[in-house]
Write a protein that holds these residues in place. Sequence first.
Motif, PDB file in Angstrom:
ATOM      1  N   ILE A 144      37.540  95.635  17.976  1.00 25.32           N
ATOM      2  CA  ILE A 144      38.885  96.199  18.103  1.00 25.32           C
ATOM      3  C   ILE A 144      38.962  97.113  19.323  1.00 25.32           C
ATOM      4  O   ILE A 144      39.926  97.058  20.098  1.00 25.32           O
ATOM      5  N   LEU A 145      37.939  97.942  19.533  1.00 21.45           N
ATOM      6  CA  LEU A 145      37.927  98.827  20.698  1.00 21.45           C
ATOM      7  C   LEU A 145      37.875  98.041  22.003  1.00 21.45           C
ATOM      8  O   LEU A 145      38.584  98.354  22.965  1.00 21.45           O
ATOM      9  N   LEU A 146      37.051  97.023  22.045  1.00 17.56           N
ATOM     10  CA  LEU A 146      36.957  96.208  23.256  1.00 17.56           C
ATOM     11  C   LEU A 146      38.241  95.427  23.503  1.00 17.56           C
ATOM     12  O   LEU A 146      38.640  95.223  24.653  1.00 17.56           O
ATOM     13  N   GLY A 147      38.902  95.012  22.430  1.00 11.45           N
ATOM     14  CA  GLY A 147      40.197  94.343  22.577  1.00 11.45           C
ATOM     15  C   GLY A 147      41.242  95.281  23.170  1.00 11.45           C
ATOM     16  O   GLY A 147      42.042  94.880  24.031  1.00 11.45           O
ATOM     17  N   ILE A 174      30.804  95.927   9.774  1.00  4.90           N
ATOM     18  CA  ILE A 174      31.809  96.973  10.006  1.00  4.90           C
ATOM     19  C   ILE A 174      31.746  97.463  11.449  1.00  4.90           C
ATOM     20  O   ILE A 174      32.776  97.607  12.118  1.00  4.90           O
ATOM     21  N   THR A 175      30.541  97.701  11.942  1.00  4.34           N
ATOM     22  CA  THR A 175      30.384  98.187  13.308  1.00  4.34           C
ATOM     23  C   THR A 175      30.858  97.156  14.322  1.00  4.34           C
ATOM     24  O   THR A 175      31.559  97.495  15.280  1.00  4.34           O
ATOM     25  N   GLU A 180      38.468 107.469  19.339  1.00  5.89           N
ATOM     26  CA  GLU A 180      37.723 106.315  18.841  1.00  5.89           C
ATOM     27  C   GLU A 180      36.222 106.592  18.819  1.00  5.89           C
ATOM     28  O   GLU A 180      35.514 106.132  17.923  1.00  5.89           O
ATOM     29  N   ILE A 181      35.734 107.345  19.784  1.00  2.24           N
ATOM     30  CA  ILE A 181      34.314 107.703  19.777  1.00  2.24           C
ATOM     31  C   ILE A 181      33.998 108.603  18.589  1.00  2.24           C
ATOM     32  O   ILE A 181      32.959 108.459  17.936  1.00  2.24           O
TER      33      ILE A 181
END
Length: 117
Positions: free
Chosen positions: A99-102, A92-93, A70-71
Amino acid sequence: MFLTTCIATIMIIISLIMMILATIISKKTFIDREKSSPFECGFDPKSSARIPFSLQFFLIAVIFLIFDVEITLLLPLIISMKITNTLSFIMITTFFLLILLGGLYHEWKQGALNWAY
């Protein structure tokens, strides 16, 4: 189109021939129980050399790989900042980071990040 198909077929045939020849010519090894067992100075081993793999370690490694990928998906966003307009970049960011935090929150709630048993 016909030329491309012919070249691809020839390449596959040459690859198969090379693999078959390598299999035929290669040194044959026979599985020996004594040679495949762990060696402890000539004595019989006291315990199994194969220790069970920790499932917790495996889970942490998989989570690390997922967030590492993901990074790498975040890095092109820096380059796209010059190309797109500011509002589109921020949307977008923000969406991607949410989504990543979810996913991180879900892993946390499932208890995958806890080291205590």
